[in-house]
Design an enzyme around this catalytic site. Sequence first.
Site, PDB file in Angstrom:
ATOM      1  N   HIS A   1    -106.467  35.810  62.871  1.00 42.84           N
ATOM      2  CA  HIS A   1    -106.300  36.435  61.558  1.00 42.84           C
ATOM      3  C   HIS A   1    -105.923  35.438  60.469  1.00 42.84           C
ATOM      4  CE1 HIS A   1    -106.439  40.761  62.830  1.00 42.84           C
ATOM      5  NE2 HIS A   1    -106.184  40.201  63.997  1.00 42.84           N
TER       6      HIS A   1
ATOM      7  N   ASP B   1    -104.809  31.562  52.792  1.00 44.04           N
ATOM      8  CA  ASP B   1    -104.691  32.870  53.427  1.00 44.04           C
ATOM      9  C   ASP B   1    -105.914  33.123  54.284  1.00 44.04           C
ATOM     10  OD1 ASP B   1    -103.114  35.096  53.855  1.00 44.04           O
ATOM     11  OD2 ASP B   1    -102.995  35.632  51.745  1.00 44.04           O
TER      12      ASP B   1
END
Length: 492
Positions: free
Chosen positions: A171, A383
């Site tokens: 992720h 991110d």
Amino acid sequence: MPESQPHGRLIVASNRIPVTLRHGEDGWSAEPSVGGLVTALAPVLRACGGVWVGWHGAVAEEGGAQISSLAGMLDVGFTLAPLALTAAQRDAFYLGFANETIWPLFHDLQARCTFAPAYWDAYRAVNHAFAAALAYHARPKDTIWVHDYHLMHVAHELRAGGAAAAVFFLHIPFPPPDIFLKLPWRAEVLRALLAYDRLGFQTRRDLRNFLQCVRTLLPDAALRSAPGGATVRLEGRTVHAGSYPIGIDARAFAGQASAPEVRARAEALRAAYAPGRIMLGVDRLDYTKGIVERLGAFRYALAHYPELHERLTFVQLVVPSRTDIPAYAELKAHIERLVSEINGQYSRPGWVPVHYLFRMLPLEELLAYYQAADIALITPLKDGMNLVAKEYAVCNRGDGALVLSEFAGAAAQLGRWALLVNPYDVVGCAVAIQRAFALEAQERRARIAAIRRVVAAQDVYWWVDTVLHGGETPPLRLVPPPTPRKPGVQAA
């Protein structure tokens, strides 16, 4: 699900099971938690009698066995298989290797890394415990899906024990070779990842970085292009790796945001800030989110664009996270100091430029802020994806502007219509803030409508099917529930 069913069950492993623990005067209590991953996986886990393996969040010294029993008895429609960690394992595995080694390294912040051998030993031990739990619950035809950087070594442990391997999804970003090579256990981590059958990454950049690391560190590996990604052949096995950007339950978010009580709250927020506009930031407390740099950019914008004075209010929501790690406590103090300085310099009667909220907002309140905000300022230093950008676009009333970091994974999907910025460029971010403020309504509506179409097409259900089946026809097609579920909103 009976063993005779042809395609087996889905067995999920993640650092945490979807349970929220609370400790009160009467002891521990547990309740099901919500979030994007739970929303996506719960329907298929219920449909096929699945199992979710993970740590419940407490340690053995706090009554871990009792808490495990409490969490395991929750009725969520599928089996919860909670693991208890000791305090030493929590400190060295979770707070240590996961959050002081891998997290900063994979976010290109290697100066924040701690490379302690004891952390690595604890990481291996906890991954072994996860693998043992998965091997206990899994049947031959089941699909095991392991999530994120906490559990990169699980498939290696599964194979060492003679059990089948699994699918893995990362992720967070995967770093390029010049950064990844700083990890003392770099080759071991790569070989552990290649013990999985399928590897999923958020973006093509993450996939490319991983493949470059394999080429650099594992010269005996053979890499080839394949539909949707690449294959890596090593030691007689072929592993498929691809990029699969995670989505949100767009329909559920849109439905909840259109509820009358949310609309009424959004109107009240707009009235409270009138006649000015609202610029919104939503983040967990983390140094990767660029909150300090963002505040610096807003300060620069106020200094150089006086037309923003009394006409734009920056609402920054920070969700508490990892406050037991010293670096995060220091970050919180730094943010609060900057907010105080900006407000002290620019506040006027009836206008405070920065409204700072340090708490988790109730779902309806957060959706109302999404709907009310004229601008979303989402500028992480790095991110994996950042789902806030997608949540904002779906929940906004239809004329908001998105200012997005080019280093967020979401930029690969949404960058054509967002205003992309380098979060380290204070001047460039300030220019983008002013531009977002000045955009014509027609252009704002066109941009956010295009973003919404992408988010709806590549939603969380598309993501689950794509990761598990890599574009092939899946034996267990995940279909969204007929009635939108109430989504859990977390700061990505």
